[in-house]
Write an enzyme that holds these catalytic residues in place. Structure first.
Site, PDB file in Angstrom:
ATOM      1  N   LEU A   1       0.769  -1.170  -0.149  1.00 35.23           N
ATOM      2  CA  LEU A   1      -0.149   0.007   0.143  1.00 35.23           C
ATOM      3  C   LEU A   1       0.992   1.366  -0.040  1.00 35.23           C
ATOM      4  CD1 LEU A   1      -2.817  -0.893   2.698  1.00 35.23           C
ATOM      5  CD2 LEU A   1      -3.092  -0.953   0.189  1.00 35.23           C
TER       6      LEU A   1
ATOM      7  N   THR B   1      -3.291   5.532   4.722  1.00 37.37           N
ATOM      8  CA  THR B   1      -2.043   4.992   4.022  1.00 37.37           C
ATOM      9  C   THR B   1      -0.975   6.315   4.245  1.00 37.37           C
ATOM     10  OG1 THR B   1      -2.974   3.439   2.890  1.00 37.37           O
ATOM     11  CG2 THR B   1      -0.870   3.922   2.320  1.00 37.37           C
TER      12      THR B   1
ATOM     13  N   GLU C   1       2.618   6.221   6.251  1.00 34.98           N
ATOM     14  CA  GLU C   1       3.941   6.340   5.509  1.00 34.98           C
ATOM     15  C   GLU C   1       4.461   7.774   5.958  1.00 34.98           C
ATOM     16  OE1 GLU C   1       4.791   3.728   4.572  1.00 34.98           O
ATOM     17  OE2 GLU C   1       3.252   2.758   4.137  1.00 34.98           O
TER      18      GLU C   1
ATOM     19  N   HIS D   1       6.743   7.454   8.818  1.00 33.40           N
ATOM     20  CA  HIS D   1       7.850   6.670   8.421  1.00 33.40           C
ATOM     21  C   HIS D   1       8.875   7.806   8.204  1.00 33.40           C
ATOM     22  CE1 HIS D   1       6.941   2.568   9.216  1.00 33.40           C
ATOM     23  NE2 HIS D   1       5.891   2.434   8.072  1.00 33.40           N
TER      24      HIS D   1
ATOM     25  N   TRP E   1       5.665  -2.827  16.497  1.00 36.24           N
ATOM     26  CA  TRP E   1       6.256  -3.929  16.890  1.00 36.24           C
ATOM     27  C   TRP E   1       7.577  -4.042  16.502  1.00 36.24           C
ATOM     28  CZ3 TRP E   1       2.353  -2.730  13.544  1.00 36.24           C
ATOM     29  CH2 TRP E   1       2.562  -2.941  12.099  1.00 36.24           C
TER      30      TRP E   1
ATOM     31  N   ASP F   1      -8.233   1.663   7.326  1.00 34.17           N
ATOM     32  CA  ASP F   1      -8.111   2.930   7.480  1.00 34.17           C
ATOM     33  C   ASP F   1      -9.264   3.570   8.485  1.00 34.17           C
ATOM     34  OD1 ASP F   1      -6.344   3.294   5.624  1.00 34.17           O
ATOM     35  OD2 ASP F   1      -7.456   4.839   4.265  1.00 34.17           O
TER      36      ASP F   1
HETATM   37 ZN    ZN Z   1       4.622   1.065   7.693  1.00 33.52          ZN
END
Ligand code: ZN
Ligand code: CA
Length: 347
Positions: A175, A213, A217, A220, A228, A282
């Site tokens: 994704l 999504t 992202e 990140h 985790w 979502d």
């Molecule tokens: Zn991710």
């Protein structure tokens, strides 16, 4: 939309991108690993966190598809709107955050604007459509082929001034992919999103039609990890964020609260499956924590600090009756005899 195959589960390409960077860019990876455990906050960061300033990040959306008009301007705008509500703790579904975690609801204080100018100073709407012959880009190396002109991709705008978002078809049911700060070369820095998981209008996958999504992202991009930790299934150090409960593996779809099947957090309230950095659907994710906000703001004031002073969202001031010679199409090369009828582009 009946023609779209359903994706069984959310899959994020960032862990693979990090693993591959370790091989491709060992020096950068070593620095990334060293920075993973944050040291004490800098004075600048402490001052920022005490204040109320809202960072505004210029973004450019590169739509790289066989038919890039499939993703409309309205779809892009719907996505930026989601990003802005999620990064200002303004998302309406935050009412669903379980009582026990309401005090952990964090406000990133980050807003995103579609660029008003290109890197070389021309007016822009921040949307860059590139027609490609490539039907889908591999997730390898953070979908690098979608970012290079030679392989049918769209070239990054100066990543020190813009956050680059590539919207394309990604192979392997992925994704999205976000590059952690500094891990990939500058012109590959940014976020890649599957075009059917982008925004809230248009042709979208049913479970990924609320724009989360890109929220994930972009996390990140600001140095957040999955709760985790993408490690070996152990409970520590996880994501290096103290207030996200220990978790050994992703939780998919939308379980009911509390989720107590993870061995790292077997007692109530269990794992925080509704965190934006998790793998829930979502409509089942609704928060960043205070700890995640601190970590993301450290990345904002650290490796991404140049974005804070970018002029990318300042409109170009256009003069009346002003034109410049953009290029000369004809004649090419030197003409030494006779006259010419030049063909030029005025801008
Ligand atoms: Zn991710
Ligand atoms: Ca944690």
């Amino acid at each position: 939309f009946s023609g779209l195959p359903a994706l069984a589960q959310r899959t994020c390409g960032t862990p693979l991108a990090i693993t591959q960077a370790q091989k491709a860019y060992p020096k950068r990876f070593a620095i990334y690993r060293r920075n993973l455990r944050l040291g004490p906050p800098s004075e600048a960061l402490k001052k920022y966190q005490r204040g109320t300033a809202i960072a505004v990040i210029p973004v450019v959306v590169h739509i790289v598809l066989k038919d890039p008009t499939v993703v409309t301007d309205a779809q892009v705008q719907s996505q930026i709107a989601v990003l802005n509500t999620d990064y200002s703790a303004d998302n309406a579904d935050s009412v669903k955050i379980p009582q026990v975690w309401k005090s952990l609801f964090g406000d990133m204080r980050i807003q995103f604007c579609l660029a008003e100018r290109t890197p070389d100073g021309n007016p822009s709407d921040g949307i860059d459509r590139v027609t490609t012959a490539v039907s889908s880009f591999s997730e390898d190396n953070a979908a690098v082929l979608g970012k290079l002109a030679a392989s049918g991709g769209a070239v990054a705008w100066d990543p020190t001034r813009y956050m680059n978002i590539w919207v394309c078809n990604i192979a392997d049911n992925v994704l999205g992919i976000g590059t952690p700060p500094g891990l990939y070369p500058a012109d590959e820095d940014g976020v890649v999103v599957l075009y059917t998981a982008f925004g809230t209008v248009g042709t979208l996958l049913p479970d990924y039609n609320l724009g989360r999504t890109l929220t994930h992202e972009t996390g990140h991009y600001f140095n957040l990890l999955h709760p985790w930790g993408d490690g070996d299934g152990t409970c520590s150090p996880g994501d290096d964020v103290d207030d996200t409960p220990p978790e050994s593996a992703p939780v998919y779809d939308c379980p009911s609260f509390p989720y107590l099947k993870d061995p790292c957090s077997p007692a109530s309230p269990g794992v925080m499956f509704m965190n934006f950095m998790g793998y829930a659907n979502d409509d089942c994710m609704d928060l960043f924590t205070v700890g995640q906000v601190a970590r993301a703001q450290a990345a904002l004031l650290g490796p991404h600090a140049s974005l804070l002073t970018s002029d990318g969202c300042q409109p170009v001031i256009l003069a009346n009756l002003d034109a410049a010679l953009g290029s000369i199409s004809s004649p090419a090369g030197k003409i030494c005899t006779g006259g010419v009828s030049p063909v030029v582009t005025l801008r």
